[in-house]
Design a protein around this motif. Structure first.
Motif, short mmCIF file in Angstrom:
data_model
loop_
_atom_site.label_atom_id
_atom_site.label_comp_id
_atom_site.label_asym_id
_atom_site.label_seq_id
_atom_site.Cartn_x
_atom_site.Cartn_y
_atom_site.Cartn_z
N ILE A 289 1.39 45.97 60.84
CA ILE A 289 1.24 44.89 59.86
C ILE A 289 1.47 43.54 60.55
CG2 ILE A 289 2.17 43.88 57.74
CD1 ILE A 289 2.97 46.74 56.90
N HIS A 290 2.51 43.45 61.38
CA HIS A 290 2.78 42.21 62.12
C HIS A 290 1.59 41.80 62.97
CE1 HIS A 290 3.92 40.12 65.77
NE2 HIS A 290 3.91 41.26 66.45
N GLU A 291 1.00 42.78 63.68
CA GLU A 291 -0.13 42.47 64.56
C GLU A 291 -1.36 42.06 63.75
OE1 GLU A 291 -0.39 46.09 66.70
OE2 GLU A 291 1.10 45.51 68.22
N ALA A 292 -1.58 42.72 62.57
CA ALA A 292 -2.74 42.38 61.74
C ALA A 292 -2.60 40.97 61.15
CB ALA A 292 -2.89 43.40 60.62
N TYR A 293 -1.40 40.63 60.67
CA TYR A 293 -1.19 39.27 60.13
C TYR A 293 -1.36 38.22 61.22
CZ TYR A 293 0.33 40.27 55.34
OH TYR A 293 0.37 40.61 54.02
N ALA A 294 -0.88 38.52 62.42
CA ALA A 294 -1.05 37.57 63.54
C ALA A 294 -2.53 37.36 63.83
CB ALA A 294 -0.32 38.09 64.77
N ALA A 295 -3.32 38.46 63.78
CA ALA A 295 -4.76 38.34 64.02
C ALA A 295 -5.45 37.53 62.91
CB ALA A 295 -5.39 39.72 64.13
N LEU A 296 -4.91 37.61 61.66
CA LEU A 296 -5.48 36.86 60.54
C LEU A 296 -5.01 35.41 60.53
CD1 LEU A 296 -5.07 39.57 57.75
CD2 LEU A 296 -7.24 38.70 58.64
N GLY A 297 -4.04 35.05 61.38
CA GLY A 297 -3.54 33.67 61.45
C GLY A 297 -2.42 33.37 60.47
N ASP A 298 -1.89 34.41 59.78
CA ASP A 298 -0.79 34.21 58.85
C ASP A 298 0.52 34.41 59.62
OD1 ASP A 298 1.06 34.16 56.82
OD2 ASP A 298 -0.14 35.36 55.43
N HIS A 299 0.98 33.35 60.26
CA HIS A 299 2.11 33.48 61.18
C HIS A 299 3.44 33.67 60.47
CE1 HIS A 299 -0.49 32.67 64.54
NE2 HIS A 299 -0.95 31.57 63.96
N ARG A 300 3.58 33.13 59.26
CA ARG A 300 4.83 33.33 58.51
C ARG A 300 5.04 34.83 58.22
NH1 ARG A 300 8.03 30.50 54.73
NH2 ARG A 300 7.57 28.66 56.00
N GLN A 301 3.98 35.48 57.70
CA GLN A 301 4.07 36.92 57.42
C GLN A 301 4.23 37.70 58.71
OE1 GLN A 301 4.42 38.29 54.63
NE2 GLN A 301 3.06 37.57 53.02
N ALA A 302 3.52 37.28 59.75
CA ALA A 302 3.61 37.98 61.04
C ALA A 302 5.04 37.94 61.56
CB ALA A 302 2.66 37.34 62.05
N TYR A 303 5.70 36.79 61.42
CA TYR A 303 7.07 36.66 61.91
C TYR A 303 8.03 37.54 61.12
CZ TYR A 303 11.55 34.56 63.13
OH TYR A 303 12.84 34.38 63.55
N ASP A 304 7.87 37.57 59.79
CA ASP A 304 8.76 38.39 58.94
C ASP A 304 8.65 39.87 59.31
OD1 ASP A 304 9.71 36.18 57.61
OD2 ASP A 304 8.31 36.36 55.93
N PHE A 305 7.42 40.36 59.52
CA PHE A 305 7.26 41.77 59.85
C PHE A 305 7.64 42.05 61.31
CE2 PHE A 305 4.72 41.75 55.95
CZ PHE A 305 5.19 42.91 55.36
N LEU A 306 7.54 41.05 62.16
CA LEU A 306 8.02 41.21 63.53
C LEU A 306 9.54 41.42 63.53
CD1 LEU A 306 7.70 41.09 66.62
CD2 LEU A 306 7.95 38.61 66.45
N LYS A 307 10.25 40.66 62.69
CA LYS A 307 11.70 40.84 62.60
C LYS A 307 12.04 42.25 62.12
CE LYS A 307 12.77 37.37 59.93
NZ LYS A 307 13.63 36.48 59.13
N LEU A 308 11.30 42.73 61.11
CA LEU A 308 11.56 44.08 60.60
C LEU A 308 11.29 45.12 61.68
CD1 LEU A 308 12.28 45.77 58.08
CD2 LEU A 308 9.84 45.86 57.53
N GLU A 309 10.21 44.92 62.42
CA GLU A 309 9.88 45.86 63.50
C GLU A 309 10.99 45.89 64.54
OE1 GLU A 309 7.16 46.04 67.47
OE2 GLU A 309 6.59 44.62 65.90
N LYS A 310 11.46 44.70 64.96
CA LYS A 310 12.51 44.64 65.98
C LYS A 310 13.81 45.27 65.48
CE LYS A 310 10.18 42.58 69.18
NZ LYS A 310 9.83 43.35 70.42
N GLN A 311 14.11 45.07 64.20
CA GLN A 311 15.33 45.64 63.62
C GLN A 311 15.33 47.16 63.77
OE1 GLN A 311 15.87 44.73 59.46
NE2 GLN A 311 17.31 46.39 59.16
N TYR A 312 14.21 47.78 63.42
CA TYR A 312 14.16 49.24 63.45
C TYR A 312 13.91 49.77 64.87
CZ TYR A 312 14.61 49.78 58.45
OH TYR A 312 15.10 49.79 57.18
N SER A 313 13.17 49.02 65.69
CA SER A 313 12.94 49.49 67.06
C SER A 313 14.26 49.52 67.82
CB SER A 313 11.92 48.60 67.77
OG SER A 313 12.43 47.29 67.95
N ASP A 314 15.14 48.54 67.57
CA ASP A 314 16.44 48.53 68.24
C ASP A 314 17.32 49.66 67.73
OD1 ASP A 314 15.96 46.41 69.94
OD2 ASP A 314 16.55 44.92 68.46
N SER A 315 17.22 49.94 66.42
CA SER A 315 18.00 51.05 65.86
C SER A 315 17.56 52.37 66.48
CB SER A 315 17.82 51.09 64.34
OG SER A 315 18.50 52.20 63.79
#
Length: 624
Positions: A289-315
């Motif tokens: 989802i983060h990568e798709a939003y980044a490709a669409l140019g919606d950087h606010r959404q991309a950043y929010d889902f990037l944070k979620l991804e990092k949270q769980y990838s670290d866990s």
């Protein structure tokens, strides 16, 4: 390649469904047990094993209680079926808990008794368990050998459901080895066998992994077909498989640059993953989802889902580290077993030699006595060196784990945010939002580094204490002033009831670190509008400072582990989601001991926590 964590997740999630089929309901079994009592017969043993099997589904400690009773009765009656069943249950529960060395030990005990009883079905189960353990450890070749042994046995008894599971496991193993053609062959066989056995769960799992393989191979249309087969199967729906399939479709649409469909399917997969609390699937869905939003140019959404991804990838990374530690322990146990085997062989040879030299008994006794003394000395020396090496490695592993887990996440978020600013695609409001987040991340990371560096320095062999006269109330004032903004932010009142002539004999820097960590914890776990009271008691040879808060408090179990664990095992977020790295109290423990001070802690959940510190009083004898 499937992440190692996914292989563990698959086994621990679906393993119970495959290894504990058609159990009676636990309440019915417990009623039978309560009514019949402990009778020394095979019926009671079978009942105990059924209860243990049901508790194993819940990963409950009660599994060990009932399995132990079954083992004791089975040993008395020499009932091999009861022994093999109880041991295999113990092997499964240890496997699910990550105790791989204990799981292997129990599995071999079960195999020994199942072989005596010619229990072919249990023998096949044990080979499958051993294969899963090796797979979780990343030892693919031994896991393949065990799965193929299980296939031979299950083919003989025509157990098609278990056969589909064995073929599925081999398919995953070959995929891990990047032997894609072999992986596809075995997964197609698993699918066909599951259809023959009418095992819809294994059918869905096989379709999903075939879709994942074709996605990795770049055959997107084929992958979409398999993922849709899972989602559109009206006869069988499973949240675990559906979240995998929707996320797989999202990846396919992202690869074909259909970003809106990638977001839609990724959101569906994420919703289901959150519902079932599937960490790996949440991380995978958030990533696409983060990568798709980044490709669409919606950087606010991309950043929010990037944070979620990092949270769980670290866990997930943290959990993987724990599994790797378990792997090291398993290999250490295997090495110890080899040493014991060699020692037993040596003892056997010595016995034979003694029989041949009976004529020279006296001379032989002197020789053997000398060898025993030297052996004991060498053994004790080796044990002492091993313990020292283990302590050094444990300290290193603890430091590396904290650095990799707790500093990696904020630094990754900071780097991602800076990349977004650098791109020039953000408006002023978005930039202000990111700068506020950056300030929070940098402040938290700075605090982490302070404690981490202090802790690392305290581990060095050259660390020493500089004892001097320390004015304790003034030191408390100095430390409290650091936290004025944090306390004001949470509207917390810090009440400091000073006393005069309260000088102690201690290292001033270390006393500040002790007080800083305790007061910081008090603020962290005290809710808004709370109070922290600091008071004193003075005695003939010591001064006591009492730091009391009305925060959330601690449970008895957590209080017991307060100074024995570090990192994620003990760190907890505060009442305002403040984060720590779990080493502050390790510093407190070390510096308390070095300053010949004492610490008592009392805490009640929902009421608060009280730290009582006792320092030696400063006097002229202290100086001398």
């Amino acid at each position: 390649m499937f992440p190692r964590f996914f292989l563990i997740l698959y086994a621990t999630t679906f393993f119970p469904l495959l290894l504990y089929p058609r159990q009676q309901k636990l309440p019915d079994l417990l009623n039978k047990w309560n009514n019949n009592g402990l009778k020394a017969d095979t019926t009671t043993i079978n009942l105990l094993n059924s209860i243990a099997g049901n508790y194993a589904l819940k990963v409950s400690d009660s599994t060990f209680f009932y399995a132990e009773k079954a083992l004791n009765l089975s040993n008395k009656l020499k009932y091999h079926k009861g022994l093999s069943t109880a041991y295999v249950t113990v092997a499964k529960i240890h496997y699910k808990l990550g105790n791989y060395d204990l799981s292997i030990k129990a599995a071999h005990s079960s195999l020994k008794n199942a072989t005596k009883d010619n229990d072919i079905a249990t023998i096949a189960d044990i080979h499958n368990i051993l294969g899963l353990i090796y797979m979780a450890q990343g030892d693919i070749d031994p896991s393949l050998a065990e799965f193929k042994r299980a296939i031979i046995v299950n083919t003989e008894i025509k157990n098609y459901s278990r056969l589909s599971m064995n073929y599925f496991n081999i398919g995953l193993s070959y995929f891990e080895k990047r032997m894609l053609d072999s992986a596809v062959t075995y997964l197609v066989n698993a699918k066909n066998l599951s259809m023959r056995a009418k095992d819809n769960n294994m059918l869905a799992m096989s379709d999903n992994r075939l879709g994942e393989i074709y996605l990795q191979m770049g055959r997107t249309k084929k992958a979409v077909s398999y993922f849709n087969t899972v989602i559109k199967n009206k006869k069988y729906q499973n949240d675990w498989e559906n979240t995998f399939a929707y996320t797989g479709l999202a990846k396919c649409f992202y690869n074909t640059k259909n970003y809106n469909l990638a977001v839609t399917n990724g959101q569906t997969g994420l919703r289901i993953a959150k519902k079932i609390k599937a960490k790996w699937d949440i991380e995978q869905a958030s990533k696409v989802i983060h990568e798709a939003y980044a490709a669409l140019g919606d950087h606010r959404q991309a950043y929010d889902f990037l944070k979620l991804e990092k949270q769980y990838s670290d866990s997930l990374l943290s959990e993987t580290k724990d599994k790797e530690i378990s792997t090291i322990n398993l290999r250490q146990k295997e090495s110890e077993n080899q040493v014991l085997l060699k020692q037993n062989q040596l003892v056997s040879q010595e016995n034979k030699i003694r029989g041949l030299i009976l004529i020279a008994a006296c001379l032989g006794c002197i020789f053997l006595g000398t060898m025993v003394v030297l052996g004991v000395r060498n053994t004790n020396k080796n044990k002492r060196l091993a313990q020292e090496l283990h302590g050094i490695n444990a300290t290193k592993d603890q430091l590396f784990s904290i650095i990799s887990h707790d500093l990696r996440a904020p630094l990754a978020s900071i780097l991602s945010a800076l990349n977004l600013v650098k791109s020039g695609d953000l408006d002023l409001d978005e930039q202000e939002y990111l700068f506020n987040k950056l300030f929070e991340q940098v402040s938290a990371t700075s605090s982490m580094l302070d404690n981490l560096l202090l802790w690392a320095n305290s581990q060095q062999s050259g660390n020493f204490v500089k004892l001097s006269k320390v004015d304790l109330p003034n030191t408390v004032d100095d430390v409290s002033s650091i936290f004025l903004n944090a306390a004001l932010d949470k509207k917390i009142t810090i009440s400091h009831i000073r006393i005069d002539n309260a000088a102690i004999h201690a290292d001033q820097d270390q006393v500040k670190i002790i007080l800083r960590n305790i007061i910081a914890n008090a603020i962290k776990f005290t809710p808004e509008n709370g109070t922290i009271k600091i008071s004193y008691n003075q005695y003939a040879s010591s001064i006591i400072v009492i730091i009391q808060d009305n925060g959330v408090g601690m449970s008895t179990s957590k209080l017991g582990n307060l100074f024995t664990k570090a990192g994620k095992d003990i760190s907890t977020r505060g009442t305002k989601d403040e984060k720590g790295i779990g080493i502050g109290l390790l510093l407190v423990k070390r510096f308390i001991a070095q300053n010949k001070a004492k610490l008592q802690i009392s805490s009640t959940e929902g009421i608060g926590t009280t730290f009582v510190l006792e320092f030696p009083l400063f006097n002229s004898k202290s100086v001398s």
